[in-house]
Design an enzyme around this catalytic site. Structure first.
Site, PDB file in Angstrom:
ATOM      1  N   LYS A  89      20.067   1.459 -14.769  1.00 24.55           N
ATOM      2  CA  LYS A  89      21.301   0.784 -14.370  1.00 24.55           C
ATOM      3  C   LYS A  89      22.058   0.467 -15.651  1.00 24.55           C
ATOM      4  O   LYS A  89      21.505  -0.210 -16.533  1.00 24.55           O
ATOM      5  CB  LYS A  89      20.992  -0.533 -13.643  1.00 24.55           C
ATOM      6  CG  LYS A  89      20.242  -0.371 -12.339  1.00 24.55           C
ATOM      7  CD  LYS A  89      19.964  -1.721 -11.679  1.00 24.55           C
ATOM      8  CE  LYS A  89      19.203  -1.523 -10.367  1.00 24.55           C
ATOM      9  NZ  LYS A  89      18.822  -2.816  -9.736  1.00 24.55           N
ATOM     10  N   LYS A 143      13.384  -2.774   1.036  1.00 26.71           N
ATOM     11  CA  LYS A 143      12.999  -3.964   0.272  1.00 26.71           C
ATOM     12  C   LYS A 143      11.734  -4.534   0.907  1.00 26.71           C
ATOM     13  O   LYS A 143      11.691  -4.740   2.127  1.00 26.71           O
ATOM     14  CB  LYS A 143      14.129  -5.001   0.328  1.00 26.71           C
ATOM     15  CG  LYS A 143      15.372  -4.583  -0.447  1.00 26.71           C
ATOM     16  CD  LYS A 143      15.122  -4.612  -1.958  1.00 26.71           C
ATOM     17  CE  LYS A 143      16.417  -4.464  -2.721  1.00 26.71           C
ATOM     18  NZ  LYS A 143      16.204  -4.460  -4.176  1.00 26.71           N
TER      19      LYS A 143
HETATM   20  O1  OSB Z   1      16.404  -4.279  -7.267  1.00 22.77           O
HETATM   21  O2  OSB Z   1      17.416  -2.441  -7.206  1.00 22.77           O
HETATM   22  C1  OSB Z   1      17.424  -3.663  -7.068  1.00 22.77           C
HETATM   23  C2  OSB Z   1      20.764  -4.747  -5.668  1.00 22.77           C
HETATM   24  C3  OSB Z   1      20.989  -5.871  -6.404  1.00 22.77           C
HETATM   25  C4  OSB Z   1      20.076  -6.282  -7.322  1.00 22.77           C
HETATM   26  C5  OSB Z   1      18.899  -5.562  -7.511  1.00 22.77           C
HETATM   27  C6  OSB Z   1      18.659  -4.415  -6.757  1.00 22.77           C
HETATM   28  C7  OSB Z   1      19.602  -4.024  -5.817  1.00 22.77           C
HETATM   29  C8  OSB Z   1      19.392  -2.861  -4.999  1.00 22.77           C
HETATM   30  C9  OSB Z   1      20.496  -1.854  -4.879  1.00 22.77           C
HETATM   31  O3  OSB Z   1      18.365  -2.673  -4.423  1.00 22.77           O
HETATM   32  C10 OSB Z   1      21.432  -2.098  -3.757  1.00 22.77           C
HETATM   33  C11 OSB Z   1      22.663  -1.241  -3.817  1.00 22.77           C
HETATM   34  O4  OSB Z   1      23.476  -1.368  -4.739  1.00 22.77           O
HETATM   35  O5  OSB Z   1      22.877  -0.463  -2.903  1.00 22.77           O
HETATM   36 MG    MG Z   2      15.072  -2.718  -7.851  1.00 23.62          MG
END
Ligand code: OSB
Ligand code: MG
Length: 369
Positions: free
Chosen positions: A262, A163
């Site tokens: 997703k 991130k």
């Molecule tokens: O931006 O992909 C994203 C988790 C929650 C909301 C948005 C995101 C994420 C993740 C995935 O990055 C995390 C996971 O489920 O392992």
């Molecule tokens: Mg993302």
């Protein structure tokens, strides 16, 4: 298909450790488990993946609950149907609220597959036996991210997603690349940048990232297309792709080379399968995105990821990455960098009632008559 009743379980569970993004730190996860039961007592499972607050999309647990209870459940019960595809079509009459729609639509698909006594992956045309696992690292400093990455690599994950956000990007990527020269890395910005940051984003090109996920705003398909012409790292869209129409626009504009799909974000299987088809047709790569979800949604992600085109590791992790104990009887486990597809009927998992009840805050059943 005859639906006898639909139950919504609102649950809440602490994460083993906080998940940090520039938008939100998640330390407790609320969600909605949807259970659809037919006259024979077969049950299909879905999961609402909206968060408690609208930081990732506009939906929340409460808006999802309202839409499920007052709009979507009555719509499912309004007239008979033969196949789960019809439910996705029926939901097109309701604007927005993708995560609420997906939660119920997924459950109906699972029930349909169980009625056919076939795995859901087979029903949607899946072929993959081994689902490629990748994990996400969200922490507030580079040192922590290196440590978490080390642990995840040792557990066998094939790809790590970092991130990033302004001020926590180039240095982090550089540091991670220094520690892991050959690791498959990608960066997810959750729309933290604008086109004015172009030079800054260009600086990431030298670290050999597989892709940069959602660098710009949710509505910025045009800006993503302009940015893609200026950076060599492929852009992967997440938040910007909600509908097949969004996907068509991104293709016309050349806004991305990759999309993470997703089920929750796009409103369920009908939409996800159409987005997938468009991507295949136009040579856009796809992988399955994660939502810090419980076992029901994880099992659906595995079903989706058996499709041929899911050739890149997704946000596919073990239940134990976030949870002390998941709500399904056999938790999802990554072994040697993959999760084996689940071969039971439907999504192939069952609820662990004891665990589910212990994390349930509220539960309501709606019978169809
Ligand atoms: O931006 O992909 C994203 C988790 C929650 C909301 C948005 C995101 C994420 C993740 C995935 O990055 C995390 C996971 O489920 O392992
Ligand atoms: Mg993302």
């Amino acid at each position: 298909m005859k639906i006898k009743s639909i139950t919504l379980h609102v649950i809440s569970m602490p994460l083993k450790k906080p998940f940090v993004t520039h938008l939100q730190t998640v330390d407790k996860r609320e969600g909605i488990i949807v259970e659809v039961e037919d006259d024979d007592g077969l049950r299909g499972l879905g999961e609402g993946v909206a968060f408690s607050t609208p930081w990732y999309t506009e939906e929340t647990v409460k808006t999802s609950y309202h839409i499920l209870k007052d709009v979507l459940i009555p719509l499912v019960n309004s007239k008979p149907f033969q196949h789960s595809v019809e439910i996705g079509k029926r939901f097109e009459a309701v604007r927005g609220n993708a995560m609420a729609k997906a939660a119920l639509e997924m459950a109906v698909w699972d029930l349909y597959a169980r009625q056919q006594q076939t795995p859901l992956w087979k029903l949607i045309g899946g072929v993959r036996e081994d689902i490629l696992a990748g994990a996400v690292v969200g922490a507030d400093n580079a040192q922590m991210m290196v440590k978490q990455t080390e642990e995840l690599v040792n557990e066998g994950y094939q790809r790590i997603k970092l991130k990033i956000s302004p001020g926590a990007d180039v240095e982090i990527v550089k540091e991670l690349r220094r520690h892991f020269p050959a690791l498959s890395l990608l960066a997810d910005a959750n729309s933290a940048y604008s086109l004015e940051d172009k030079a800054h984003l260009q600086a990431l090109d030298e670290y050999d990232l597989e892709m940069i996920e959602q660098p710009l705003g949710i509505d910025d398909l045009v800006e993503h297309s302009l940015l893609q012409k200026e950076i060599t790292t492929p852009i992967c869209l997440d938040e910007s792709i909600i509908t097949p129409h969004d996907m068509k626009s991104a293709i016309h504009l050349g806004s991305c080379g990759v999309v993470n799909i997703k089920l929750g974000r796009v409103g369920g299987y009908l939409s996800a399968l159409e987005i997938y088809r468009l991507c295949q047709e136009h040579h856009i790569k796809v992988w399955c995105g994660g939502m810090i979800e419980f076992g029901v949604s994880r099992a659906h992600n595995l079903a989706l990821s058996t499709l041929e085109g899911f050739s890149i590791p997704g946000d596919i992790s073990s239940s134990s990455k976030y949870w002390e104990e998941d709500i399904i009887t056999s938790p999802i486990v990554v072994e040697n960098g993959v999760v084996k597809r689940l071969d039971g009927a439907g999504i192939g998992v069952e609820l662990n009632r004891k665990r589910l009840n212990s994390v349930t805050m509220m539960k309501e059943t709606f019978s169809s008559d």
